[in-house]
Design an enzyme around this catalytic site. Structure first.
Site, PDB file in Angstrom:
ATOM      1  N   GLU A   5       0.875  -1.185   0.000  1.00 56.33           N
ATOM      2  CA  GLU A   5       0.000   0.000   0.000  1.00 56.33           C
ATOM      3  C   GLU A   5       0.906   1.227   0.000  1.00 56.33           C
ATOM      4  O   GLU A   5       1.282   1.762   1.042  1.00 56.33           O
ATOM      5  CB  GLU A   5      -0.938  -0.053   1.211  1.00 56.33           C
ATOM      6  CG  GLU A   5      -1.859  -1.267   1.156  1.00 56.33           C
ATOM      7  CD  GLU A   5      -2.665  -1.492   2.428  1.00 56.33           C
ATOM      8  OE1 GLU A   5      -2.652  -0.600   3.309  1.00 56.33           O
ATOM      9  OE2 GLU A   5      -3.300  -2.556   2.547  1.00 56.33           O
ATOM     10  N   GLU A 200      -7.070   5.677   4.949  1.00 57.20           N
ATOM     11  CA  GLU A 200      -7.039   4.924   3.695  1.00 57.20           C
ATOM     12  C   GLU A 200      -7.047   5.953   2.575  1.00 57.20           C
ATOM     13  O   GLU A 200      -8.017   6.683   2.391  1.00 57.20           O
ATOM     14  CB  GLU A 200      -8.252   4.005   3.601  1.00 57.20           C
ATOM     15  CG  GLU A 200      -8.373   2.988   4.729  1.00 57.20           C
ATOM     16  CD  GLU A 200      -7.534   1.744   4.482  1.00 57.20           C
ATOM     17  OE1 GLU A 200      -6.913   1.643   3.395  1.00 57.20           O
ATOM     18  OE2 GLU A 200      -7.511   0.874   5.375  1.00 57.20           O
TER      19      GLU A 200
END
Length: 359
Positions: A5, A200
């Site tokens: 990520e 996120e």
């Protein structure tokens, strides 16, 4: 902490560059740096990043560390026993948290577009039976999450990454989204005395490099405004009759008890993030009478200084040394204690009724 990520890693590198190049030129950044200790860890899982040979928007082995462990399932959990073996990266971060006085933090991820806040796990004590795990500082966490989402270019719209998943105002309680054991944000809040949210930042976990500039533009203001929130609430120092700092004194806002009480650091300093309002601050040195002070808190985040309220214990001339909270499921123990009390109360009522009848 998930190596595949990658947007968060790059945003933090951009943030470092922006802060150091803006210092002395931008008055807001200059004041921010003059009044704030900022620690930035661009990556917690370098091995996972290196292992991501083929970028993928959804999943790769780079999520895990070299030992195949998910670091965001690896911390001690306040609600249940986490049987995962503590990894070197996790232990290093736990030591870092223990040795520093962190007040506010953010944990950056990818795969969604939302600001998620504690608790990630829960039980009946935190209301999880209703699908929401509420911390004693839920109002502050909502404010922190909204601060990021509404200063982000699009997160506040809450549209999510597909039609099935939406997040009103771009925020969510972690447990309401999905239950998670061994997460870093819950650990940091319970044992680190640090308010942490999970950010996120991208629907695609490993997007093309030519999109990085757009991601930076989307997140730059939100990152700065979020950092400013460390100056919310009240701070101060607890000292003895000689003016010496008292470490490990308990300092809490009345009505907001933490399962692991918040204590002063080695310099006798405490920090409590609180929204504007009137609060009673309770300072306690074990073995001595507590000291209560009523404070009126305004929003000083923009002035880079929380309200200052010191406590001086005139009768104390020794240093307080208290044992730290054990890394055990404290909320699980609290739930069991609450359940054990209820039958006792019922029995007491029954006995009272019987005594009255026969009297």
């Amino acid at each position: 902490m998930h190596g595949d990520e990658t947007v968060g890693r790059e945003m933090l590198l951009h943030l470092i560059d922006f802060l150091v190049t803006s210092y002395g030129r931008d008055p807001v950044i200059t004041r921010l740096l003059n009044n704030t200790r900022i620690h930035i860890m661009p990556t917690m899982n370098p091995d996972g990043f290196e292992a991501t040979k083929v970028p993928d928007c959804y999943y790769s082995r780079g999520r895990y560390n070299k030992n195949g462990e998910d670091l965001n399932r690896n911390f001690p959990d306040a609600f249940e026993n986490n049987n995962a073996s503590i990894q070197p990266e996790t232990q290093a971060v736990m030591n870092w948290i223990k040795n520093e006085t962190f007040v506010l933090s953010a944990n950056l991820h990818g795969g969604a577009l939302v600001a998620s806040y504690t608790f990630d796990n829960g039980n009946s004590v935190t209301g999880s039976l209703n699908g929401y795990s509420r911390s004693p500082d839920d109002d502050v966490f909502i404010h922190l999450a909204k601060t990021y989402s509404f200063n982000h270019a699009s997160m506040y719209k809450g549209t999510g990454c597909d039609n099935r998943q939406t997040f009103p105002e771009g925020i969510t309680n972690g447990y309401s989204w999905y239950q998670l054991e061994g997460g870093m944000q819950d650990y940091n809040y319970v044992w680190g005395q640090c308010f942490e949210i999970t950010l996120e930042l991208s629907c695609c976990k490993y997007p093309p490099a030519d999109q990085l500039e757009e991601f930076w533009n989307d997140n730059k203001v939100a990152l700065i405004e979020y950092i400013k929130q460390v100056h919310l609430g009240v701070k101060g120092q607890v000292t003895d009759k000689n003016g010496n700092p008292i470490p490990d004194a308990i300092v809490e806002a009345k009505g907001r008890p933490h399962v692991c009480p918040y204590r002063t650091n080695e310099h006798g300093e405490y920090f409590l993030l609180l929204l504007p309002g009137t609060y009673v601050i309770n300072a306690t040195v074990p073995g001595f009478k507590s000291m209560l002070k009523t404070v009126e808190i305004t929003n000083n985040a923009g002035n880079f200084s929380a309200l200052k309220q010191d406590f001086s214990f005139s009768e104390v001339s020794i240093r307080s040394r208290a044992a730290s909270c054990p890394k055990t499921p404290l909320y699980q123990e609290l739930e069991r204690a609450s359940a054990a009390v209820k039958p006792t109360l019922h029995l007491l009522v029954l006995m009272t009724v019987v005594l009255v009848i026969f009297k």
